[in-house]
Design a protein around this motif. Structure first.
Motif, PDB file in Angstrom:
ATOM      1  N   SER A  51       0.826  -1.199   0.000  1.00  0.00           N
ATOM      2  CA  SER A  51       0.000   0.000   0.000  1.00  0.00           C
ATOM      3  C   SER A  51       0.867   1.259   0.000  1.00  0.00           C
ATOM      4  O   SER A  51       0.350   2.367  -0.137  1.00  0.00           O
ATOM      5  CB  SER A  51      -0.928   0.003   1.219  1.00  0.00           C
ATOM      6  N   ILE A  52       2.175   1.072   0.164  1.00  0.00           N
ATOM      7  CA  ILE A  52       3.107   2.207   0.184  1.00  0.00           C
ATOM      8  C   ILE A  52       3.575   2.545  -1.223  1.00  0.00           C
ATOM      9  O   ILE A  52       3.557   3.711  -1.641  1.00  0.00           O
ATOM     10  CB  ILE A  52       4.304   1.898   1.098  1.00  0.00           C
ATOM     11  N   THR A  53       3.999   1.537  -1.979  1.00  0.00           N
ATOM     12  CA  THR A  53       4.456   1.770  -3.354  1.00  0.00           C
ATOM     13  C   THR A  53       3.347   1.519  -4.379  1.00  0.00           C
ATOM     14  O   THR A  53       3.510   1.846  -5.549  1.00  0.00           O
ATOM     15  CB  THR A  53       5.651   0.857  -3.689  1.00  0.00           C
ATOM     16  N   ASN A  54       2.253   0.894  -3.925  1.00  0.00           N
ATOM     17  CA  ASN A  54       1.150   0.506  -4.821  1.00  0.00           C
ATOM     18  C   ASN A  54       1.600  -0.492  -5.882  1.00  0.00           C
ATOM     19  O   ASN A  54       1.102  -0.486  -7.013  1.00  0.00           O
ATOM     20  CB  ASN A  54       0.519   1.744  -5.483  1.00  0.00           C
ATOM     21  N   ILE A  55       2.529  -1.331  -5.504  1.00  0.00           N
ATOM     22  CA  ILE A  55       3.049  -2.368  -6.394  1.00  0.00           C
ATOM     23  C   ILE A  55       2.887  -3.721  -5.709  1.00  0.00           C
ATOM     24  O   ILE A  55       3.045  -3.837  -4.487  1.00  0.00           O
ATOM     25  CB  ILE A  55       4.534  -2.123  -6.717  1.00  0.00           C
ATOM     26  N   THR A  56       2.568  -4.757  -6.492  1.00  0.00           N
ATOM     27  CA  THR A  56       2.541  -6.129  -5.985  1.00  0.00           C
ATOM     28  C   THR A  56       3.851  -6.811  -6.372  1.00  0.00           C
ATOM     29  O   THR A  56       4.221  -6.827  -7.549  1.00  0.00           O
ATOM     30  CB  THR A  56       1.352  -6.909  -6.557  1.00  0.00           C
ATOM     31  N   ARG A 113      12.501  -1.482 -10.865  1.00  0.00           N
ATOM     32  CA  ARG A 113      13.729  -1.315 -10.081  1.00  0.00           C
ATOM     33  C   ARG A 113      14.353   0.064 -10.306  1.00  0.00           C
ATOM     34  O   ARG A 113      15.057   0.581  -9.438  1.00  0.00           O
ATOM     35  CB  ARG A 113      14.738  -2.426 -10.409  1.00  0.00           C
ATOM     36  N   ASN A 114      14.123   0.649 -11.483  1.00  0.00           N
ATOM     37  CA  ASN A 114      14.666   1.971 -11.770  1.00  0.00           C
ATOM     38  C   ASN A 114      14.029   3.050 -10.900  1.00  0.00           C
ATOM     39  O   ASN A 114      14.580   4.149 -10.780  1.00  0.00           O
ATOM     40  CB  ASN A 114      14.452   2.334 -13.240  1.00  0.00           C
ATOM     41  N   ILE A 115      12.880   2.731 -10.323  1.00  0.00           N
ATOM     42  CA  ILE A 115      12.197   3.659  -9.408  1.00  0.00           C
ATOM     43  C   ILE A 115      12.495   3.291  -7.964  1.00  0.00           C
ATOM     44  O   ILE A 115      12.926   4.122  -7.161  1.00  0.00           O
ATOM     45  CB  ILE A 115      10.676   3.654  -9.656  1.00  0.00           C
ATOM     46  N   ASP A 116      12.281   2.024  -7.621  1.00  0.00           N
ATOM     47  CA  ASP A 116      12.372   1.590  -6.222  1.00  0.00           C
ATOM     48  C   ASP A 116      13.787   1.640  -5.664  1.00  0.00           C
ATOM     49  O   ASP A 116      13.973   1.870  -4.469  1.00  0.00           O
ATOM     50  CB  ASP A 116      11.838   0.160  -6.077  1.00  0.00           C
ATOM     51  N   TYR A 117      14.783   1.409  -6.500  1.00  0.00           N
ATOM     52  CA  TYR A 117      16.146   1.254  -5.991  1.00  0.00           C
ATOM     53  C   TYR A 117      16.929   2.561  -5.955  1.00  0.00           C
ATOM     54  O   TYR A 117      18.027   2.606  -5.387  1.00  0.00           O
ATOM     55  CB  TYR A 117      16.916   0.238  -6.834  1.00  0.00           C
ATOM     56  N   LEU A 118      16.393   3.604  -6.574  1.00  0.00           N
ATOM     57  CA  LEU A 118      17.101   4.873  -6.668  1.00  0.00           C
ATOM     58  C   LEU A 118      16.288   5.970  -5.984  1.00  0.00           C
ATOM     59  O   LEU A 118      15.119   5.786  -5.660  1.00  0.00           O
ATOM     60  CB  LEU A 118      17.354   5.233  -8.137  1.00  0.00           C
ATOM     61  N   GLY A 121      12.573   7.255  -5.099  1.00  0.00           N
ATOM     62  CA  GLY A 121      11.718   6.102  -4.854  1.00  0.00           C
ATOM     63  C   GLY A 121      12.202   5.185  -3.750  1.00  0.00           C
ATOM     64  O   GLY A 121      11.405   4.474  -3.132  1.00  0.00           O
ATOM     65  N   VAL A 122      13.516   5.199  -3.471  1.00  0.00           N
ATOM     66  CA  VAL A 122      14.063   4.293  -2.461  1.00  0.00           C
ATOM     67  C   VAL A 122      13.487   4.568  -1.071  1.00  0.00           C
ATOM     68  O   VAL A 122      13.423   3.661  -0.232  1.00  0.00           O
ATOM     69  CB  VAL A 122      15.602   4.362  -2.447  1.00  0.00           C
ATOM     70  N   TYR A 123      13.052   5.788  -0.828  1.00  0.00           N
ATOM     71  CA  TYR A 123      12.462   6.090   0.479  1.00  0.00           C
ATOM     72  C   TYR A 123      11.185   5.272   0.693  1.00  0.00           C
ATOM     73  O   TYR A 123      10.989   4.675   1.759  1.00  0.00           O
ATOM     74  CB  TYR A 123      12.158   7.583   0.600  1.00  0.00           C
ATOM     75  N   ASP A 124      10.313   5.250  -0.306  1.00  0.00           N
ATOM     76  CA  ASP A 124       9.092   4.450  -0.201  1.00  0.00           C
ATOM     77  C   ASP A 124       9.419   2.956  -0.190  1.00  0.00           C
ATOM     78  O   ASP A 124       8.778   2.175   0.516  1.00  0.00           O
ATOM     79  CB  ASP A 124       8.149   4.760  -1.360  1.00  0.00           C
ATOM     80  N   TYR A 125      10.408   2.562  -0.991  1.00  0.00           N
ATOM     81  CA  TYR A 125      10.754   1.137  -1.046  1.00  0.00           C
ATOM     82  C   TYR A 125      11.296   0.667   0.296  1.00  0.00           C
ATOM     83  O   TYR A 125      10.964  -0.430   0.756  1.00  0.00           O
ATOM     84  CB  TYR A 125      11.778   0.891  -2.153  1.00  0.00           C
ATOM     85  N   TYR A 126      12.124   1.484   0.929  1.00  0.00           N
ATOM     86  CA  TYR A 126      12.647   1.123   2.246  1.00  0.00           C
ATOM     87  C   TYR A 126      11.504   1.018   3.259  1.00  0.00           C
ATOM     88  O   TYR A 126      11.504   0.121   4.114  1.00  0.00           O
ATOM     89  CB  TYR A 126      13.673   2.153   2.711  1.00  0.00           C
ATOM     90  N   GLU A 127      10.528   1.905   3.147  1.00  0.00           N
ATOM     91  CA  GLU A 127       9.378   1.821   4.050  1.00  0.00           C
ATOM     92  C   GLU A 127       8.574   0.553   3.787  1.00  0.00           C
ATOM     93  O   GLU A 127       8.097  -0.097   4.716  1.00  0.00           O
ATOM     94  CB  GLU A 127       8.493   3.058   3.884  1.00  0.00           C
ATOM     95  N   THR A 130      10.501  -2.348   5.425  1.00  0.00           N
ATOM     96  CA  THR A 130      10.524  -2.372   6.893  1.00  0.00           C
ATOM     97  C   THR A 130       9.138  -2.419   7.524  1.00  0.00           C
ATOM     98  O   THR A 130       8.969  -3.021   8.580  1.00  0.00           O
ATOM     99  CB  THR A 130      11.290  -1.160   7.433  1.00  0.00           C
ATOM    100  N   GLN A 131       8.159  -1.804   6.874  1.00  0.00           N
ATOM    101  CA  GLN A 131       6.830  -1.704   7.481  1.00  0.00           C
ATOM    102  C   GLN A 131       5.846  -2.747   6.971  1.00  0.00           C
ATOM    103  O   GLN A 131       4.826  -3.007   7.625  1.00  0.00           O
ATOM    104  CB  GLN A 131       6.250  -0.299   7.237  1.00  0.00           C
ATOM    105  N   GLU A 132       6.139  -3.350   5.814  1.00  0.00           N
ATOM    106  CA  GLU A 132       5.202  -4.327   5.248  1.00  0.00           C
ATOM    107  C   GLU A 132       5.849  -5.696   5.056  1.00  0.00           C
ATOM    108  O   GLU A 132       5.305  -6.712   5.505  1.00  0.00           O
ATOM    109  CB  GLU A 132       4.655  -3.813   3.913  1.00  0.00           C
ATOM    110  N   LEU A 133       7.005  -5.735   4.391  1.00  0.00           N
ATOM    111  CA  LEU A 133       7.596  -7.041   4.081  1.00  0.00           C
ATOM    112  C   LEU A 133       8.133  -7.736   5.321  1.00  0.00           C
ATOM    113  O   LEU A 133       7.843  -8.926   5.542  1.00  0.00           O
ATOM    114  CB  LEU A 133       8.709  -6.882   3.042  1.00  0.00           C
ATOM    115  N   ILE A 134       8.918  -7.049   6.129  1.00  0.00           N
ATOM    116  CA  ILE A 134       9.474  -7.685   7.322  1.00  0.00           C
ATOM    117  C   ILE A 134       8.360  -8.209   8.247  1.00  0.00           C
ATOM    118  O   ILE A 134       8.422  -9.372   8.681  1.00  0.00           O
ATOM    119  CB  ILE A 134      10.425  -6.733   8.069  1.00  0.00           C
ATOM    120  N   PRO A 135       7.336  -7.415   8.573  1.00  0.00           N
ATOM    121  CA  PRO A 135       6.256  -7.957   9.414  1.00  0.00           C
ATOM    122  C   PRO A 135       5.566  -9.167   8.785  1.00  0.00           C
ATOM    123  O   PRO A 135       5.206 -10.114   9.490  1.00  0.00           O
ATOM    124  CB  PRO A 135       5.293  -6.773   9.547  1.00  0.00           C
TER     125      PRO A 135
END
Length: 265
Positions: A51-56, A113-118, A121-127, A130-135
């Motif tokens: 729900s943060i990046t709107n990507i599955t 990856r060109n958005i999420d890793y740089l 976009g990396v700010y949302d990807y890191y969130e 940490t907030q969705e994948l790890i839990p």
């Protein structure tokens, strides 16, 4: 700070950098996997909608075949670019004899990856991490919350590096960062993130394994980034530079192989 000035500054640092402060500078081949008994892994395929990046994102989650839910918790490795690296990382892990849970994260839509890793976009990807994948992972698998590793190569390597810099100094989600021949030629971004982090806290209780591909890869840029981080003298930062006699494309698997005995001796 432009790249030319950054190069001049860090070239001088390289001559004065002795690898102190918890760091090390080693060549490929110095670290060899100990002779542990190989063990097979099994695959659980699933996906997670952010729900943060709107990507599955598709997930390839590998666990040792002897793994039992609710059993002794294992270290967990989160690896980007699962669409390319999933199977090879799994094979390396099996050969190593290391017991861990491997979460290989696919990029989502092509070129995401060109958005999420740089940046930015990396700010949302890191969130998302940490907030969705790890839990999610820790609700489904018995893993150690005190032994999480983030692995990336190329743009993914930059993402791992950036993630270490943008992490809240008071809330560390990842203990280890593995950055394989990262795309850090954009020195202005790296310096901006590091400068912001340095002013927040001069403590960084993290372990980083940083590799540079010397056969036409990002090796020179990686060496300069390493020297810069070393000269900042962060308290608690343990950073290892491995110069690899490989090409950029071959650095991903080589780095994963080199990193395992350092992370799980």
């Amino acid at each position: 700070m432009n790249k030319l000035f950054f190069s001049i500054l860090l070239s001088a640092m390289l001559f004065g950098c002795g690898g102190g402060g918890g760091g090390a500078n080693v060549n490929e081949g110095d670290n060899v996997l100990s002779q542990k008994k190989p063990q097979p892994y099994k695959l659980d395929s699933t996906e997670i909608a952010s729900s943060i990046t709107n990507i599955t994102y598709k997930l390839d989650i590998y666990v040792p075949v002897e793994y039992q839910a609710g059993g002794a918790p294992l270290p967990v490795i989160y690896a980007s670019d699962g669409q390319w690296r999933s199977n090879s990382y799994k094979g390396i892990l099996e050969s190593s004899g290391v017991s861990a849970v491997l979460v290989a994260i696919h990029e989502g839509p092509k070129s995401r990856r060109n958005i999420d890793y740089l940046t930015p976009g990396v700010y949302d990807y890191y969130e998302f991490l940490t907030q969705e994948l790890i839990p999610f992972v820790e609700s489904e698998y018995s893993v150690l919350p005190t032994n999480r590793t983030l692995v990336g190569h190329s743009y993914g390597g930059a993402m791992s590096f950036y993630s270490m810099l943008i992490a809240d100094p008071n809330r560390s989600y990842f203990d280890n960062f593995v950055s394989a021949d990262p795309s850090v030629a954009d020195t202005e971004t790296l310096l901006k993130l590091e400068e912001e982090r340095f002013h927040l806290s001069k403590k960084m209780n993290s372990r980083m394994i940083l590799t540079g591909a010397m056969k036409g890869g990002n090796g020179p840029d990686v060496e300069m980034a390493y020297a810069y981080m070393q000269n900042r003298k962060y308290e608690g930062l343990n950073i290892t530079l491995i110069k690899q006699d490989v090409t950029h494309d071959h650095s991903a698997d080589q780095t994963f192989k080199d990193a395992l005995p350092l992370l799980f001796p």
